[in-house]
Scaffold this motif. Structure first.
Motif, mmCIF file in Angstrom:
data_model
loop_
_atom_site.group_PDB
_atom_site.id
_atom_site.type_symbol
_atom_site.label_atom_id
_atom_site.label_comp_id
_atom_site.label_asym_id
_atom_site.label_seq_id
_atom_site.Cartn_x
_atom_site.Cartn_y
_atom_site.Cartn_z
ATOM 1 N N ARG A 184 78.476 -1.111 14.435
ATOM 2 C CA ARG A 184 79.149 -2.409 14.426
ATOM 3 C C ARG A 184 80.659 -2.235 14.286
ATOM 4 N N GLY A 185 81.378 -2.853 15.186
ATOM 5 C CA GLY A 185 82.832 -2.813 15.132
ATOM 6 C C GLY A 185 83.460 -1.624 15.843
ATOM 7 N N THR A 202 84.136 0.996 19.145
ATOM 8 C CA THR A 202 84.328 0.816 20.584
ATOM 9 C C THR A 202 83.498 1.819 21.355
ATOM 10 N N ARG A 216 76.443 -4.502 22.731
ATOM 11 C CA ARG A 216 76.994 -5.766 22.250
ATOM 12 C C ARG A 216 76.089 -6.375 21.179
ATOM 13 N N ARG A 233 82.344 -3.239 20.409
ATOM 14 C CA ARG A 233 83.287 -3.611 21.464
ATOM 15 C C ARG A 233 83.034 -2.665 22.635
ATOM 16 N N VAL A 264 84.282 -1.264 26.404
ATOM 17 C CA VAL A 264 85.249 -1.157 27.499
ATOM 18 C C VAL A 264 84.610 -0.291 28.576
ATOM 19 N N GLU A 286 81.338 -9.871 27.582
ATOM 20 C CA GLU A 286 82.679 -9.587 27.059
ATOM 21 C C GLU A 286 82.995 -8.102 27.158
ATOM 22 N N HIS A 330 85.276 -5.302 28.662
ATOM 23 C CA HIS A 330 86.641 -5.222 29.172
ATOM 24 C C HIS A 330 86.725 -4.125 30.228
ATOM 25 N N SER A 382 88.046 4.792 22.950
ATOM 26 C CA SER A 382 86.647 4.708 22.539
ATOM 27 C C SER A 382 86.242 5.788 21.545
#
Length: 308
Positions: free
Chosen positions: A139-140, A142, A160, A165, A167, A184, A186, A197
């Motif tokens: 969690r949290g 990348t 997700r 996060r 990318v 979401e 990116h 990352s």
């Protein structure tokens, strides 16, 4: 005759036989190219996985070949221009094992984050050092995806759900951009993915541009202690550079389901690296996926041969 020279599920094999065609099945035939070429002399179809190099040389041994079936999605072992030149169709099982591979990537991330295997071995050896095995949460953090095809998109969806996060980079604009927006994710450059990352998962095809994508120069741009997961192709990673980065702590750990070469030789630079875990190309080999892949390819091959 349908020649199957690598492993196929029993359901796929049975589907071929129900189609009324003669089937020659030897999952190790790919290891003896001469014997394989001899069998192709009487074959109308060939079914392979990722070990058999299907090129002009092999195709020349099968003058009656009408179709090649690929038990999987990667096509870098199949020279498609040679198939096209000979009028040989190609059928492969797009997307069927994507869910299994995506779950493998999540399992790999959890392994790297929590080191359950190491903690269990520690206790089995008589230890009880709780502070050494706390790990970190997903969690949290990348997650960077290099390649956002069907597998990458499913990894993104699962990540997700863990509150990560995501990318991603991909050389082509994808038909599911609305899904990317909903999740979401990116979209950015590969260079940005690597430097942003903590976890990097490779899902790109093998091309001249992606060969040795992970090498000393690109590893140096990644956060110190970052983790690498590769379920795509072994050639995306420079073996010596990866081993060196793991040993000096530039990378915190790596999980590879694909290596170059396969199988990995006993004496190889990737062996004996403590924070590297290698599995034998099994990410997509779930029971569910293999049953469906075998069935789908068998049906595609039978259709190409004009039989039910």
């Amino acid at each position: 005759m349908v020649v199957v020279c690598e492993f196929i599920s029993e359901s796929g094999l049975e589907r071929l036989r129900r189609g009324g065609v003669e089937v020659y099945y030897d999952p190790d035939l790919w290891k003896d190219r001469g014997a394989l070429k001899a069998k192709l002399a009487e074959a109308t179809a060939l079914i392979v996985r990722n070990q058999t190099q299907v090129d002009a040389d092999l195709l020349s041994a099968g003058p009656n070949l009408k179709v090649v079936g690929r038990l999987g999605v990667g096509l870098d072992n199949i020279h498609q221009p040679d198939l096209k030149a000979r009028g040989v169709q190609l059928y492969f099982a797009r997307g069927i094992n994507a869910g299994g591979v995506a779950e493998y990537v999540l399992a790999a991330m959890l392994h790297l984050a929590r080191n359950l295997a190491g903690a269990a071995l520690h206790v089995a050896g008589g230890g009880w050092n709780r502070s050494a095995f706390g790990g970190c949460e997903l969690r949290g953090k990348t997650l960077g995806l290099v390649g956002l095809g069907e597998v990458g998109l499913r990894v993104a969806k699962r990540a997700r759900a863990f509150g990560m996060r995501v990318v991603a980079s991909d050389p082509g604009r994808l038909p599911w951009e609305s899904a990317v927006e909903d999740l979401e994710v990116h979209l950015t450059s590969t260079a940005e993915v690597l430097c942003a990352s903590l976890f990097v998962s490779l899902h790109a095809p093998l091309t001249p541009q992606t060969r040795h994508l992970i090498r000393a120069e690109t590893i140096a741009t990644m956060p110190r202690g970052a983790y690498l997961i590769n379920t795509a192709r072994g050639e995306l990673v420079h073996n010596e550079d990866l081993a060196a980065a793991l040993r000096r702590g530039q990378l915190g750990g790596a999980v590879l389901d694909v290596v170059d070469p396969e199988p990995l030789p006993a004496e190889h630079v990737l062996r004996g690296v403590d924070n590297l875990w290698i599995t034998p190309h099994v990410a997509g080999l779930t029971a569910e996926a293999q049953e469906q892949v075998g069935l789908r390819v068998a049906e595609g091959v039978l259709s190409a041969l004009g039989v039910a």
